[in-house]
Scaffold this active site. Structure first.
Site, PDB file in Angstrom:
ATOM      1  N   ASP A  97       0.808  -1.224   0.000  1.00  0.00           N
ATOM      2  CA  ASP A  97       0.000   0.000   0.000  1.00  0.00           C
ATOM      3  C   ASP A  97       0.840   1.274   0.000  1.00  0.00           C
ATOM      4  O   ASP A  97       0.290   2.384   0.113  1.00  0.00           O
ATOM      5  CB  ASP A  97      -0.981  -0.008   1.172  1.00  0.00           C
ATOM      6  CG  ASP A  97      -2.114  -1.000   0.938  1.00  0.00           C
ATOM      7  OD1 ASP A  97      -2.477  -1.219  -0.233  1.00  0.00           O
ATOM      8  OD2 ASP A  97      -2.619  -1.568   1.920  1.00  0.00           O
ATOM      9  N   ASP A 155      -6.916  -5.187  -3.813  1.00  0.00           N
ATOM     10  CA  ASP A 155      -6.666  -3.764  -3.534  1.00  0.00           C
ATOM     11  C   ASP A 155      -5.421  -3.255  -4.260  1.00  0.00           C
ATOM     12  O   ASP A 155      -5.286  -2.072  -4.551  1.00  0.00           O
ATOM     13  CB  ASP A 155      -6.465  -3.527  -2.026  1.00  0.00           C
ATOM     14  CG  ASP A 155      -7.399  -4.322  -1.140  1.00  0.00           C
ATOM     15  OD1 ASP A 155      -7.796  -5.434  -1.552  1.00  0.00           O
ATOM     16  OD2 ASP A 155      -7.713  -3.858  -0.050  1.00  0.00           O
TER      17      ASP A 155
HETATM   18  N1  GLY Z   1      -7.034  -1.886   1.546  1.00  0.00           N
HETATM   19  C1  GLY Z   1      -7.799  -2.235   2.676  1.00  0.00           C
HETATM   20  C2  GLY Z   1      -9.234  -1.887   2.566  1.00  0.00           C
HETATM   21  O1  GLY Z   1      -9.752  -1.553   1.541  1.00  0.00           O
HETATM   22  O2  GLY Z   1      -9.891  -1.936   3.590  1.00  0.00           O
END
Ligand code: GLY
Length: 378
Positions: A97, A155
């Site tokens: 992320d 994600d």
């Molecule tokens: N990337 C984690 C979420 O969308 O909660």
């Protein structure tokens, strides 16, 4: 093309949102809200500066800076970006992320101000992200948990725009970043997107052979269910993959997941947090609506004229529901309500998450605020 009436609605909605964000900015300053009603990252001794959501607030500040030109927003965004250097210094804390985090802070800064320091930070983090690529399975490893060493999650489609950006801004344009982005996107296409347009959240690969070995428990109801924010990440992520990598198959994937998402919406309601969960309890997720709206706007921009209305109608339906879920009370430090974290963690249900606020503001800015001239993600 969105109608004049739609654009006017978006313009008025944006003014309401921007007014609220301006009030929030004076109180939040250079901190990192997670839920805007008082959970912060970092907070206290167990501060987690590396938390995945720590780019959203500086990202909102950059969007507000573009909209208003007010130096306060730039100052806050810079303060947050400087604080994020502590995360760069702690290698074990870094995960995939970094894409969300540094696209919305450093890449945004570089695009807006041309700040070399921000470009360098973003290139460092893109290189970290590229280093998480596992060539045995052609996927980017998500987290650092021992139990998920061969793991990828949907994600990450939102993280790979950092790679395609880095290709352009490395010293001589360096295609390795895009090769990795393309390989990962192809793997997601092959292993996460189901034939009906729903998507898995998590896939675990054998880290040595690259074979799929499991679909682990996820943030939705169950591995085979359909976590709506995951669908939204796929819609927007594949739309950006199409814009950044230029292959029609990514646009087709974004459309396929979008059709499934739209088919699962109930009139005048937020998306359920999982489209395939038991009837009770009823959990909604406003952040899925906001992120999907961003992706649908991008799809609507690139499809032929007679395809546009379906996506545009869906965007407007989502925006009207999002407006109803905004808290405009100037005494409360909350904007978009009714976001949900993970299905089985009931303390995270129906909360005001910063990522919901971010994608709401981004959707409105795409639609009205800057007439599509600025897109943080590509
Ligand atoms: N990337 C984690 C979420 O969308 O909660």
């Amino acid at each position: 093309m969105f109608s004049e009436k739609d654009r006017q609605f978006a313009a008025d909605f944006l003014e309401r949102v921007a007014k609220k964000v301006s009030i929030m900015a004076t109180q939040i300053g250079g901190n990192f809200p997670y839920t805007t009603n008082g959970e912060w990252h970092p907070k206290g001794e167990n501060a987690d500066i590396s938390y995945w959501t720590n780019g959203f607030w500086p990202g909102m500040m950059w969007l507000m800076y573009i909209k208003t030109g007010d130096e306060m927003y730039k100052k806050i965004a810079n303060e947050c970006e400087d604080k994020l250097d502590a995360a760069i210094d702690r290698f074990y804390g870094l995960h995939h992320d970094v894409g969300f985090m540094w696209s919305l802070s450093s890449v945004a800064n570089y695009k807006i101000t041309g700040n070399d320091r921000s470009r360098d930070r973003a290139l460092h983090l893109a290189t970290i992200l590229a280093g998480r690529f596992n060539p045995a399975g052609n996927y980017i490893r998500a987290w650092n948990f021992e139990a998920f060493t061969g793991g990828a999650i949907v994600d990450c489609m939102m993280n790979i725009p950092l790679l395609t950006w880095a290709e352009k801004y490395s010293k001589e344009p360096d295609p390795r970043y895009s090769h990795i982005a393309r390989a990962h996107a192809d793997k997601v296409l092959e292993t996460f997107i189901r034939p009906d347009g729903s998507v898995y959240h998590k896939v675990e690969f054998d880290k040595n052979t690259g074979e799929v070995i499991d679909y682990p428990d996820c943030q939705g109801y169950a591995p085979e269910s359909s976590w709506s924010r995951g669908q939204a990440w796929a819609i927007y992520g594949f739309a950006m993959a199409y814009l950044n990598l230029g292959d029609e198959k990514y646009l087709d994937a974004a459309k396929k997941v979008a059709h499934y998402f739209i088919a699962n919406l109930e009139p005048e309601k937020l998306p359920l947090m999982d489209f395939r969960a038991p009837e009770e309890p009823v959990y909604y997720d406003s952040s899925a609506a906001a992120a999907a709206a961003c992706g649908l706007i991008e799809i609507a921009k690139v499809v032929p004229e007679f395809e546009k209305p379906m996506y545009e109608r869906a965007v407007m339906n989502l925006l009207h529901v999002l407006d109803e879920n905004c808290n405009y009370n100037e005494e409360e430090l909350v904007l978009l309500e009714n976001g949900s974290g993970a299905y089985h963690s009931t303390k995270g249900i129906h909360k005001p998450y910063i990522f919901g606020d971010y994608y709401l503001l981004e959707a409105l800015m795409k639609l009205y605020g800057n007439d599509g001239k600025f897109n943080i993600h590509n």
